[in-house]
Design an enzyme around this catalytic site. Structure first.
Site, PDB file in Angstrom:
ATOM      1  N   TYR A  51      21.446  87.339  62.107  1.00 15.75           N
ATOM      2  CA  TYR A  51      22.072  86.929  63.374  1.00 15.75           C
ATOM      3  C   TYR A  51      23.270  86.006  63.110  1.00 15.75           C
ATOM      4  CZ  TYR A  51      22.138  84.868  68.124  1.00 15.75           C
ATOM      5  OH  TYR A  51      22.497  84.429  69.370  1.00 15.75           O
ATOM      6  N   LYS A 103      27.171  86.736  64.030  1.00 17.07           N
ATOM      7  CA  LYS A 103      27.837  85.870  64.995  1.00 17.07           C
ATOM      8  C   LYS A 103      29.086  85.210  64.414  1.00 17.07           C
ATOM      9  CE  LYS A 103      25.442  86.427  68.725  1.00 17.07           C
ATOM     10  NZ  LYS A 103      26.044  87.230  69.806  1.00 17.07           N
TER      11      LYS A 103
END
Length: 303
Positions: free
Chosen positions: A165, A169
């Site tokens: 993640y 991001k």
């Protein structure tokens, strides 16, 4: 100054719940025609249903707004292209894209399967790229576009158990930086929101009082600002609980070490000077940093 979106068409991905739902409702309330995209999968991306998107469309229409639902999986470029084609057929243009869709597959890096790493990148990074690529030429031809990526503190600063993640991001910030440069001449402004919000992704992590304080509707005004007519570009806007802050990458001033002394030991000996954050500044684009290092090297050679 009143920020309105009358006559504008907005696509919001992952808009069946949480942050995306609030974004979609707010755009519609301020006059935009909204495409409510949601694959309808679980938090980990499994499954799929159009019910969530249709429910948000019903809310918008009940309030007097205009919206259509779309169930494209943003990780599938063909489905995304079909979504944009549907949007143009229905509304004639695309002015705003909010890349909000995301999934979580949290595990420590040692225990994380490669498939779980790839699946998160496919949705967050590739999904945002797919959607942006699909609207890019339309926005170029219109000479108007507003695009928002969604990053996270996990990418900007790190968070245990979220290597997949966090990597996705942070990559979106890099994508924003380049697309800002390529789009600005055609009035395409590209920004990034870094939300702190109570959603199904954070529901199990925080106590109820904290979740109430960071309700998703307290982030959405930042997204609308970043999509407004007079929006800035290449901004990372952190937002949570009604508070907002700007985040950026900075770099300390170059510390030159002459060839006669150049060694790992010399770097170690001067690392306090190298990492003196009081000298830090931001660069508008990569060439500025490269140019500064070349300038320092040439100046030292002439000395």
């Amino acid at each position: 100054m009143s920020i309105r979106f009358d006559g504008k068409v907005a696509i919001v991905t992952g808009a069946g719940a949480g942050l995306g739902r609030e974004h979609a409702l707010a755009f519609a309330a301020r006059g935009a025609k909204v495409v409510v995209n949601d694959f309808g999968g679980g938090r980990d991306g499994s499954g799929g249903s159009s019910e969530a998107a249709l429910a948000v469309v019903d809310e918008i229409r009940a309030a007097g707004g205009t919206a259509i639902a779309n169930g494209a999986n943003v990780a599938d470029f063909a489905q995304v292209e079909a979504m944009v084609a549907q949007t143009i057929e229905a509304f004639g243009r695309v002015d705003i894209l909010v890349n909000n869709a995301g999934i979580l597959r949290d595990k420590s890096f040692a225990k994380m399967d490669v498939a779980d790493f790839r699946s998160v990148l496919d949705v967050h990074l590739m999904g945002s790229m797919h959607c942006t690529k699909a609207v890019w030429e339309t926005m170029r031809e219109q000479k108007y576009g507003r695009i928002v990526m969604t990053t996270s503190a996990a990418g900007l600063y790190g968070n245990f158990g979220q290597a997949n993640y966090g990597a996705a991001k942070m990559a979106l910030v890099g994508l924003m930086n380049v697309l800002h440069q390529e789009g600005i001449k055609n009035n395409i402004k590209v920004n990034t929101i870094a939300p702190i919000a109570a959603t199904r992704m954070t529901a199990e992590l925080l106590p109820e009082a904290a979740l109430q304080a960071i309700r998703p509707e307290r982030v959405t005004p930042g997204v609308l600002f970043l999509c407004s007519e007079d929006a800035p570009s290449r901004v990372v806007l952190s937002a949570g609980g009604g508070s907002f802050a700007a985040a950026t990458m900075v770099e300390t001033a170059p510390c030159h070490i002459a060839d006669a002394e150049l060694s790992p030991e010399a770097i170690a000996g001067r690392f306090a000077e190298i990492s003196d954050w009081s000298t830090a500044s931001a660069y508008a684009e990569a060439g500025q940093e490269v140019g500064r290092f070349i300038e320092v090297a040439l100046k030292s050679a002439r000395a």
